[in-house]
Write a protein that holds these residues in place. Structure first.
Motif, PDB file in Angstrom:
ATOM      1  N   LEU A  51       0.859  -1.261   0.089  1.00  0.00           N
ATOM      2  CA  LEU A  51      -0.073   0.164  -0.044  1.00  0.00           C
ATOM      3  C   LEU A  51       0.851   1.202   0.135  1.00  0.00           C
ATOM      4  O   LEU A  51       0.544   2.367  -0.697  1.00  0.00           O
ATOM      5  CB  LEU A  51      -1.050   0.076   1.035  1.00  0.00           C
ATOM      6  N   ARG A  55       0.756   4.107  -2.923  1.00  0.00           N
ATOM      7  CA  ARG A  55       0.591   5.540  -2.485  1.00  0.00           C
ATOM      8  C   ARG A  55       1.673   6.455  -3.013  1.00  0.00           C
ATOM      9  O   ARG A  55       1.308   7.541  -3.095  1.00  0.00           O
ATOM     10  CB  ARG A  55       0.119   5.630  -0.885  1.00  0.00           C
TER      11      ARG A  55
ATOM     12  N   ILE B  63      -7.295   4.190  -7.569  1.00  0.00           N
ATOM     13  CA  ILE B  63      -7.380   5.679  -7.095  1.00  0.00           C
ATOM     14  C   ILE B  63      -6.977   5.916  -5.742  1.00  0.00           C
ATOM     15  O   ILE B  63      -6.114   6.736  -5.462  1.00  0.00           O
ATOM     16  CB  ILE B  63      -8.666   6.425  -7.626  1.00  0.00           C
ATOM     17  N   GLU B  64      -7.481   5.164  -4.689  1.00  0.00           N
ATOM     18  CA  GLU B  64      -7.195   5.369  -3.223  1.00  0.00           C
ATOM     19  C   GLU B  64      -7.570   3.997  -2.926  1.00  0.00           C
ATOM     20  O   GLU B  64      -8.501   3.179  -2.980  1.00  0.00           O
ATOM     21  CB  GLU B  64      -7.885   6.266  -2.829  1.00  0.00           C
ATOM     22  N   VAL B  65      -6.756   3.575  -1.712  1.00  0.00           N
ATOM     23  CA  VAL B  65      -7.104   2.468  -0.805  1.00  0.00           C
ATOM     24  C   VAL B  65      -7.253   3.000   0.427  1.00  0.00           C
ATOM     25  O   VAL B  65      -6.349   3.613   1.103  1.00  0.00           O
ATOM     26  CB  VAL B  65      -6.045   1.232  -0.881  1.00  0.00           C
ATOM     27  N   VAL B  66      -8.431   2.591   1.152  1.00  0.00           N
ATOM     28  CA  VAL B  66      -8.736   3.169   2.635  1.00  0.00           C
ATOM     29  C   VAL B  66      -8.588   1.884   3.327  1.00  0.00           C
ATOM     30  O   VAL B  66      -9.181   1.040   3.244  1.00  0.00           O
ATOM     31  CB  VAL B  66     -10.015   3.788   2.699  1.00  0.00           C
ATOM     32  N   GLU B  67      -7.512   1.954   4.287  1.00  0.00           N
ATOM     33  CA  GLU B  67      -7.214   1.007   5.252  1.00  0.00           C
ATOM     34  C   GLU B  67      -8.134   0.540   6.234  1.00  0.00           C
ATOM     35  O   GLU B  67      -8.906   1.303   6.790  1.00  0.00           O
ATOM     36  CB  GLU B  67      -5.946   1.304   6.130  1.00  0.00           C
ATOM     37  N   GLN B  75      -7.190  10.925   1.025  1.00  0.00           N
ATOM     38  CA  GLN B  75      -6.238  11.495  -0.180  1.00  0.00           C
ATOM     39  C   GLN B  75      -7.002  12.114  -1.307  1.00  0.00           C
ATOM     40  O   GLN B  75      -6.928  13.119  -2.042  1.00  0.00           O
ATOM     41  CB  GLN B  75      -5.525  10.660  -0.809  1.00  0.00           C
TER      42      GLN B  75
END
Lengths: 264, 264
Positions: A51, A55, B63-67, B75
């Protein structure tokens, strides 16, 4: 061994390395092939590290991830063995370098995940081909590296400032340098900063933090690119129980050609 | 609600969605903002899914990874809440659709990891701005989608064929269409195939597998792009105990502008 007498294909070079017959920095070897930084971590840290790379694609351009239990990078170097096909490795325990070895077989565990990260050799070739000479290459020095005040985007246990490389570029070639390296997002891509070292927290651009110091001449501007040392520095800060990397300059060479990691 | 009477900024649109005042497909809403596919999975599947996306960036552009434990995409949509700011969600258990809801609060668990994946709206805007009209947009239909014989690169439990979208492009505009979409690797990027549907395992290009069938006229060539339905189809095949997605057409809208995900 003289670089000129070496085989040209990555596969044959890796075979020599595996037999212990080639233990030297890999710059200029198997020209045109993509060389990679190696970062090997236990599986319980792998999601956070993957990750972190997702990012922060400029300092951490992923070329391949080899899952736990595997040692063959099937997509980019089929037939290779990550335990033996890099000439020198570093073993870190809790963030401390404990050993430098030429074979990982005694250290390998089935829970290790391997990350192959793009290195700047590919885009440096492209710059040179575009008529932009690079002083550190001409002077046979290591590239100049600096810690900056640019924060990476954290992921899990991983966070910290970005490390950058600096190359002096003649003012009339800056646009070309941006264009050429923009084509290679898989190996750090476009610069992250042009000119004014102080703006990114560099106090004295004539004294590098890592690598060699490189002179900047009249009419040249320091241009900064994200550096593959960043993920190692960030990982080390989290003091993982075990982390294995290549030794600086002794990269893992894939079968990919530079053009395979270019866009447009 | 008429699209023309809606607020133009993503943040304001998300506020309406959160209050339950906007439950409609998001095409054309908050124009210029990047809209995303949503895939939410338990943490024990997250490494494999993240790796699958890394290995298959064309169908799965992250586009984004949310933990796990977080519901705010810091972001790309600071202040948003993934549990409430998409108008419609689908809940799948063991690969079966069990419910469609407008609020995830009752389903949320602290071990869920959220993946925001680029969607083709961004590059379709770019195509239209470049003077390439899109028949499914003009006819107010869904884009035509097909299963192919192109295999994705597997990762852990995830594997399967790529799903593609098809857009008929006039022969003299194919080069332009490649150029324009190449600038947007973060939202599927360049086509994966041009012409000859049979070569990628499509028997009848006039009958779509998903979405609407779209007519191909004389002088037009079917051009195929990797489709964001691929990761959902692949994930579902592995029958995860729980998977949550947006409902088709009801995308999560980020604060990013299309140009934020372009290169060059």
């Amino acid at each position: 061994m003289q670089v000129s007498s070496l085989p040209k294909h990555a596969r044959e070079v890796r075979a020599l390395i595996r037999k212990g017959e080639l233990v030297q920095p890999t710059s200029g070897i198997a020209p045109g092939h993509v060389q990679t930084n190696l970062a090997i971590l236990p599986k319980d840290l792998a999601f956070d590290f993957l990750l972190f790379c997702q990012r922060n694609p400029k300092p951490c351009p992923l070329i391949e991830v080899v899952e736990a239990g595997n040692t063959e990078p099937k997509q980019t170097a089929p037939g290779a063995d990550l335990r033996t096909d890099t000439a020198k490795y570093r073993i870190f325990r809790h963030g401390k370098l404990v050993e430098e070895v030429t074979d990982l077989s005694d250290y390998w565990r089935d829970d290790l995940v391997s990350f192959l990260l793009g290195c700047s050799f590919s885009f440096e070739n492209a710059l040179i081909n575009a008529g932009i000479s690079l002083r550190h290459v001409e002077q046979n020095k290591n590239v100049a590296m600096f810690y900056t005040n640019i924060q990476t985007v954290p992921a899990g246990v991983f966070s910290g400032p970005m490390v950058v490389t600096m190359r002096p570029i003649p003012r009339d070639k800056i646009v070309k340098a941006v264009q050429v390296t923009s084509r290679f997002p898989g190996v750090h891509g476009a610069p992250i900063h042009i000119g004014d070292p102080a703006a990114i927290g560099i106090k004295d651009v004539t004294k590098s933090d890592l690598g060699d110091s490189i002179e900047i001449r009249d009419g040249e501007v320091p241009v900064f690119w994200a550096c593959g040392v960043t993920p190692q520095a960030v990982a080390m800060k989290s003091k993982p129980p075990l982390m294995i990397t290549h030794s600086p300059g002794y990269m893992f060479i894939t079968d990919l050609k530079d053009e395979d990691v270019s866009v447009l």
